[in-house]
Scaffold this motif. Sequence first.
Motif, short mmCIF file in Angstrom:
data_model
loop_
_atom_site.label_atom_id
_atom_site.label_comp_id
_atom_site.label_asym_id
_atom_site.label_seq_id
_atom_site.Cartn_x
_atom_site.Cartn_y
_atom_site.Cartn_z
N ILE A 202 0.84 -1.21 0.00
CA ILE A 202 0.00 0.00 0.00
C ILE A 202 0.87 1.25 0.00
O ILE A 202 0.62 2.22 -0.74
CB ILE A 202 -0.97 -0.02 1.22
N ASP A 203 1.91 1.23 0.81
CA ASP A 203 2.85 2.36 0.88
C ASP A 203 3.39 2.68 -0.52
O ASP A 203 3.37 3.83 -0.97
CB ASP A 203 3.99 1.96 1.84
N ARG A 204 3.85 1.63 -1.21
CA ARG A 204 4.43 1.81 -2.56
C ARG A 204 3.40 2.34 -3.55
O ARG A 204 3.64 3.29 -4.28
CB ARG A 204 4.95 0.46 -3.09
N LEU A 205 2.22 1.72 -3.53
CA LEU A 205 1.18 2.06 -4.51
C LEU A 205 0.65 3.49 -4.31
O LEU A 205 0.32 4.19 -5.27
CB LEU A 205 0.04 1.04 -4.39
N ALA A 206 0.57 3.90 -3.04
CA ALA A 206 -0.01 5.23 -2.74
C ALA A 206 0.97 6.36 -3.04
O ALA A 206 0.55 7.51 -3.19
CB ALA A 206 -0.43 5.28 -1.27
N LYS A 207 2.25 6.00 -3.13
CA LYS A 207 3.27 7.04 -3.37
C LYS A 207 3.02 7.71 -4.71
O LYS A 207 2.78 7.06 -5.71
CB LYS A 207 4.66 6.40 -3.35
N GLY A 208 3.06 9.00 -4.73
CA GLY A 208 2.92 9.69 -6.01
C GLY A 208 1.48 9.90 -6.44
O GLY A 208 1.22 10.54 -7.44
N VAL A 209 0.50 9.35 -5.68
CA VAL A 209 -0.91 9.57 -6.04
C VAL A 209 -1.32 10.93 -5.47
O VAL A 209 -1.14 11.20 -4.29
CB VAL A 209 -1.83 8.48 -5.43
N GLN A 210 -1.82 11.78 -6.35
CA GLN A 210 -2.27 13.09 -5.89
C GLN A 210 -3.67 12.97 -5.30
O GLN A 210 -4.59 12.52 -5.98
CB GLN A 210 -2.31 14.09 -7.06
N PRO A 211 -3.87 13.34 -4.03
CA PRO A 211 -5.22 13.22 -3.45
C PRO A 211 -6.20 14.15 -4.16
O PRO A 211 -5.93 15.33 -4.32
CB PRO A 211 -5.02 13.66 -1.99
N THR A 212 -7.29 13.57 -4.63
CA THR A 212 -8.29 14.40 -5.33
C THR A 212 -9.48 14.69 -4.42
O THR A 212 -10.30 15.55 -4.71
CB THR A 212 -8.82 13.65 -6.57
N GLY A 213 -9.59 13.94 -3.34
CA GLY A 213 -10.70 14.13 -2.41
C GLY A 213 -11.96 13.43 -2.88
O GLY A 213 -13.02 13.53 -2.26
N GLN A 214 -11.87 12.72 -4.02
CA GLN A 214 -13.07 12.05 -4.56
C GLN A 214 -13.48 10.84 -3.71
O GLN A 214 -14.66 10.55 -3.58
CB GLN A 214 -12.81 11.62 -5.99
N PHE B 169 -12.34 2.21 -11.81
CA PHE B 169 -11.95 1.86 -10.43
C PHE B 169 -10.43 1.99 -10.31
O PHE B 169 -9.68 1.32 -11.03
CB PHE B 169 -12.40 0.43 -10.10
N ASP B 170 -10.01 2.86 -9.39
CA ASP B 170 -8.58 3.18 -9.29
C ASP B 170 -8.05 2.69 -7.93
O ASP B 170 -8.25 3.35 -6.90
CB ASP B 170 -8.44 4.71 -9.44
N VAL B 171 -7.38 1.53 -7.94
CA VAL B 171 -6.90 0.94 -6.68
C VAL B 171 -5.95 1.89 -5.96
O VAL B 171 -5.99 2.02 -4.74
CB VAL B 171 -6.16 -0.40 -6.94
N ALA B 172 -5.07 2.54 -6.71
CA ALA B 172 -4.09 3.43 -6.09
C ALA B 172 -4.79 4.57 -5.35
O ALA B 172 -4.38 4.95 -4.24
CB ALA B 172 -3.15 3.98 -7.15
N ALA B 173 -5.85 5.10 -5.95
CA ALA B 173 -6.58 6.20 -5.29
C ALA B 173 -7.27 5.69 -4.02
O ALA B 173 -7.35 6.42 -3.02
CB ALA B 173 -7.61 6.79 -6.26
N VAL B 174 -7.75 4.45 -4.04
CA VAL B 174 -8.41 3.88 -2.86
C VAL B 174 -7.40 3.72 -1.72
O VAL B 174 -7.65 4.14 -0.59
CB VAL B 174 -9.06 2.50 -3.19
N VAL B 175 -6.23 3.15 -2.02
CA VAL B 175 -5.26 2.94 -0.94
C VAL B 175 -4.70 4.28 -0.45
O VAL B 175 -4.40 4.42 0.73
CB VAL B 175 -4.12 1.96 -1.31
N GLN B 176 -4.60 5.25 -1.34
CA GLN B 176 -4.12 6.58 -0.91
C GLN B 176 -5.10 7.17 0.10
O GLN B 176 -4.70 7.69 1.15
CB GLN B 176 -3.97 7.48 -2.15
N ALA B 177 -6.42 7.06 -0.21
CA ALA B 177 -7.43 7.62 0.69
C ALA B 177 -7.44 6.89 2.03
O ALA B 177 -7.56 7.50 3.10
CB ALA B 177 -8.81 7.53 0.03
N PHE B 178 -7.28 5.57 1.97
CA PHE B 178 -7.23 4.75 3.20
C PHE B 178 -6.02 5.16 4.05
O PHE B 178 -6.12 5.45 5.24
CB PHE B 178 -7.16 3.27 2.81
N GLN B 179 -4.85 5.17 3.41
CA GLN B 179 -3.61 5.46 4.14
C GLN B 179 -3.64 6.87 4.75
O GLN B 179 -3.23 7.08 5.88
CB GLN B 179 -2.42 5.32 3.18
N GLN B 180 -4.17 7.80 3.98
CA GLN B 180 -4.23 9.20 4.42
C GLN B 180 -5.01 9.34 5.73
O GLN B 180 -4.54 9.97 6.68
CB GLN B 180 -4.91 10.02 3.31
#
Length: 325
Positions: free
Chosen positions: A187-199, A235-246
């Motif tokens: 999750i750490d790796r995948l979320a890196k570099g994902v810009q949070p959109t708030g969606q 469906f964007d897995v990276a965006a999901v894990v970014q929101a979770f991790q955040q």
Amino acid sequence: MVILGIETSCDETAAAVVKDGKEVFSNVVMSSLKEHKKFGGIIPELASRRQLEWIQTVVKRALKVADLTLDDIDAVAVTSRPGLIGSLLVGISFSRALSFSLNKPLINVDHIKAHLYANFLRQSSAEEYPQLPVVGLVVSGGHTSLYHIKNFDQFKLLGQTRDDAVGESFDKVARILDLGYPGGPAIDRLAKGVQPTGQIRFKCADLPKTYDFSFSGIKTAVLYYARDHKTQKDFDVAAVVQAFQQIVVSVLVKKSIYACQELKTKSLVVGGGVAANSLLRKQLMHEAKLQGIKVFFPSMSLCMDNAAMIAGLGYWSREKQEAKL
Ligand code: KG4
Ligand code: ZN
């Protein structure tokens, strides 16, 4: 005093030699993690079998790297709790037999407290070391807790998770999203570099004005989100894990800073596998700086399960026992 530390609480088989609770002469870790991956979690029976096979090898290697023999060891420190019972038993039985045959003391060490102690070991990369008293945040696969530490034999538990541990929630979310085991690094790796959109917005209980945590709700929220959206084209897995991790990281940061403020403590130490998380490191450093709090993380090798932290904390317990005799 030179202490041989032994750690076998989960999938690692580890041995280390540490002098005077500070100086790490050697830190050897073997892990059976690869063998568990296909099962999506740790298989206790498999872990303890490997530990039984490897324990002699890691101890021999730790002594060799330290350029010492068993005669140079003053005591043996072992993880006595918490952990997988079969795994703990391997380390405890081995350490007991070793201490008996060498006629040297045996010291029982708590794995969770040792994770926090990792911050006090001499690390070549560190410029500064924490000074007691400190607030300690433990974030591992099995535990999430806050401690107030005045002395190394006085860890006061302030609060802990009421359900899932934070590492467990990373692992479960990764499982829901088919990212493999262990989930945290993926999750750490995948979320890196994902810009949070708030969606995508998840909620994580923050139990205000307590030092307790709760992470089971966020895992369920991700499960339902995935169930409802997984088949959609966008469906964007990276965006999901970014929101979770955040959101998870923000709760950990908020609680830790709150504990420091309430206890008027200017230093915060973090320990456990999730302390390797890059967003947690970044956000905690940022927020702590704003509040005039110094935050310390162990080096990456000391974040994960290891025996140097066991030998290090063991030094202080031993001194206490000696004083009592
Ligand atoms: O402390 P640890 O090595 O073992 C226990 O005592 O539990 O922690 C393992 C946990 C696992 O849940 C793993 O997913 C998590 O630490 N972890 C991470 C990261 N690296 C390991 N979680 C988030 N981000 C990471 N980079
Ligand atoms: Zn651990």
